[in-house]
Design a protein around this motif. Sequence first.
Motif, PDB file in Angstrom:
ATOM      1  N   UNK A  77      -2.282   0.212  21.082  1.00  0.00           N
ATOM      2  CA  UNK A  77      -1.961   0.036  19.657  1.00  0.00           C
ATOM      3  C   UNK A  77      -0.928   1.070  19.204  1.00  0.00           C
ATOM      4  N   UNK A  93       2.995 -14.018   7.642  1.00  0.00           N
ATOM      5  CA  UNK A  93       1.750 -14.457   7.020  1.00  0.00           C
ATOM      6  C   UNK A  93       2.155 -15.287   5.811  1.00  0.00           C
ATOM      7  N   UNK A  95       0.945 -17.008   3.352  1.00  0.00           N
ATOM      8  CA  UNK A  95       0.438 -16.931   1.981  1.00  0.00           C
ATOM      9  C   UNK A  95       0.602 -15.545   1.375  1.00  0.00           C
ATOM     10  N   UNK A  96       1.208 -14.619   2.102  1.00  0.00           N
ATOM     11  CA  UNK A  96       1.457 -13.301   1.528  1.00  0.00           C
ATOM     12  C   UNK A  96       2.919 -13.211   1.079  1.00  0.00           C
ATOM     13  N   UNK A 112      -7.995   0.812   7.309  1.00  0.00           N
ATOM     14  CA  UNK A 112      -8.389  -0.519   6.859  1.00  0.00           C
ATOM     15  C   UNK A 112      -8.319  -0.656   5.334  1.00  0.00           C
ATOM     16  N   UNK A 115      -4.899  -0.761   3.968  1.00  0.00           N
ATOM     17  CA  UNK A 115      -4.313  -2.077   4.206  1.00  0.00           C
ATOM     18  C   UNK A 115      -4.877  -3.091   3.222  1.00  0.00           C
TER      19      UNK A 115
ATOM     20  N   UNK B 185      -5.016  -2.476  13.899  1.00  0.00           N
ATOM     21  CA  UNK B 185      -6.341  -2.459  14.509  1.00  0.00           C
ATOM     22  C   UNK B 185      -6.973  -3.839  14.401  1.00  0.00           C
ATOM     23  N   UNK B 187      -9.703  -4.886  12.933  1.00  0.00           N
ATOM     24  CA  UNK B 187     -10.098  -5.264  11.568  1.00  0.00           C
ATOM     25  C   UNK B 187      -8.887  -5.564  10.699  1.00  0.00           C
ATOM     26  N   UNK B 188      -7.801  -4.797  10.907  1.00  0.00           N
ATOM     27  CA  UNK B 188      -6.576  -5.065  10.139  1.00  0.00           C
ATOM     28  C   UNK B 188      -5.998  -6.425  10.499  1.00  0.00           C
ATOM     29  N   UNK B 191      -7.883  -8.830   8.553  1.00  0.00           N
ATOM     30  CA  UNK B 191      -7.572  -8.691   7.128  1.00  0.00           C
ATOM     31  C   UNK B 191      -6.219  -9.284   6.765  1.00  0.00           C
ATOM     32  N   UNK B 192      -5.191  -8.981   7.564  1.00  0.00           N
ATOM     33  CA  UNK B 192      -3.827  -9.390   7.218  1.00  0.00           C
ATOM     34  C   UNK B 192      -3.421 -10.680   7.933  1.00  0.00           C
ATOM     35  N   UNK B 193      -3.874 -10.843   9.185  1.00  0.00           N
ATOM     36  CA  UNK B 193      -3.417 -11.990   9.965  1.00  0.00           C
ATOM     37  C   UNK B 193      -4.286 -13.222   9.813  1.00  0.00           C
ATOM     38  N   UNK B 196      -5.865 -14.236   5.094  1.00  0.00           N
ATOM     39  CA  UNK B 196      -4.970 -14.968   4.189  1.00  0.00           C
ATOM     40  C   UNK B 196      -4.799 -16.432   4.597  1.00  0.00           C
TER      41      UNK B 196
END
Lengths: 276, 270
Positions: A77, A93, A95-96, A112, A115, B185, B187-188, B191-193, B196
């Motif tokens: 990562x 993405x 819808x963002x 988290x 974000x 990460x 969880x991210x 959340x983002x991928x 939505x």
Amino acid sequence: MLMLSVSKLVKTYPGGVRALNGLDLTVDTPQVVTVIGSSGAGKSTLIRCINRLVEPTSGRIVLNDLDVTALSRRGLRRARRRMGMIFQEYNLVERLTVMENTLSGRLGYVNFWQAYRRKYSPPDIARAFELLHRVGLDGYEYTRADALSGGQRQRVGIARALMQQPDLLLVDEPTASLDPKTARQIMRLLCKLAHENGTPALINIHDVGLAQEFADRIVGLADGVNAFDGTADELTPEVLNAIYGEEDWSKTINRPTADSNKKMQRDGLERESAAG
Amino acid sequence: MTREQHARRYPEVWRRFTPKETLIRYLWFAAVAFIAAWSLQRLEIPWFYFLDAHTQAGDLLSRMVPPYWGFFAEVAGPLIETVHIATLGTVITVLVALPIAFLAARNTTPNALTWFIGRFLLVASRSVNTVVWGLIFVAIFGPGAMAGIWSIAARSVGFVGKLIAEAIEEIDRGTVEAVEATGASRLQVLLIGVIPQVLPVIYGTIVYRWDINIRESTVLGFVGAGGIGIMLYASINQFAWHEVSVMLIAIFGIVVVSEFVSATVRGRIT
């Protein structure tokens, strides 16, 4: 100075398809490298192995003294934060908003809850505004990605990748879903930003003409190995035969002199900036 | 090409099914008719009740009309309680169903065991009817609204979780790949991928289930789990049909309202 070194890279997919067959490649200067080759030659697999969206079967990938192939999930990562990626289907993405998509390039640097609350650092936000300006999307911050045209989406994709302040850009068929004019604009923008930032870029591309027009260096893949590595001028019909198989290439290859090529690119940039 | 050659090359007859396929299709129809006839025969329906059904229905209607309108004042409180049971049950559903949905979707579950646990919980929740959950929770919490809230939640988790899990499995993989490529990460990435992409389904499913739960919570009182059902059950047992008709009209009213709210919200989600 950047150093990407790929050695003896092999990828065999479940089911036995061998996409890469012991490929070697070194990029050690900030240059635009286009990767050409027929469908199934392993272009996408190569790019996805470098940030390990696809796990290599064997071989080594070293980025700035960091052995990417040996990294743990956590280490991977951290390494991915240094590699920006741009996709054929933009992969925003939908819808963002444009701003949320751009800032998502910094996800590796926030936790988290930051974000979740879209809480990025002030320098990151300023940088996002600057990048949106540089890709020509001033005023689009609140527009949702699904309301953009293909060319605009790819501009957001470029901004998101550059938001990472990457050491290396991995670009997978950036123009294959775009019309020829937009494709040229996107390639010109991509190469201009890569040169300005001194970021080397590895660009998979189907269009040999575009590859020649914009690349500092061209790598040809055939059957998962490096079949050609040189400049646009060295791309002869014999070389194309070796990469793609026998075909009449006389109408495909454009071989402008180095000077006129540079002039064309410069004119293009001026037109672009005058329009923007 | 002569006329005969032309007719052979381009015939004027074309059939969608071969004779064999046609035969198989008729055999399927025959099989369905046979199963229906067999079921009817095994049920041993007392047909003599059937003969005077229309007079019974007419009689019932005459007892229901005119509705005893004064009863509305007594109905209002339990009716509102019914809506509260449905709403609170739906809130609990959301909190429980969302994590389970991510466990039950193949592309977001950590491993095969967590996937199995997620699927098991969803199937267990859906295999028991709300009223049966009501019997269980009345035994646990005693009679009243609390038992109703938990029985609504227990049944809805399976419904909401299953639909959201299916939506998660159908998301665009490329978007997730792009978020992963930034070094986000796990969880991210969710959340983002992921979230939505499924948010319209999440909202739509929750509102739709709330609408269903209002209807379901009207009968929870039959087993003592709160709401208007207690009074409805009592009035039916006392043959107070003019009260029953008032309650049916009241229930019809809130169901129309909840349908309208649900349809409006779902129509506005983009």
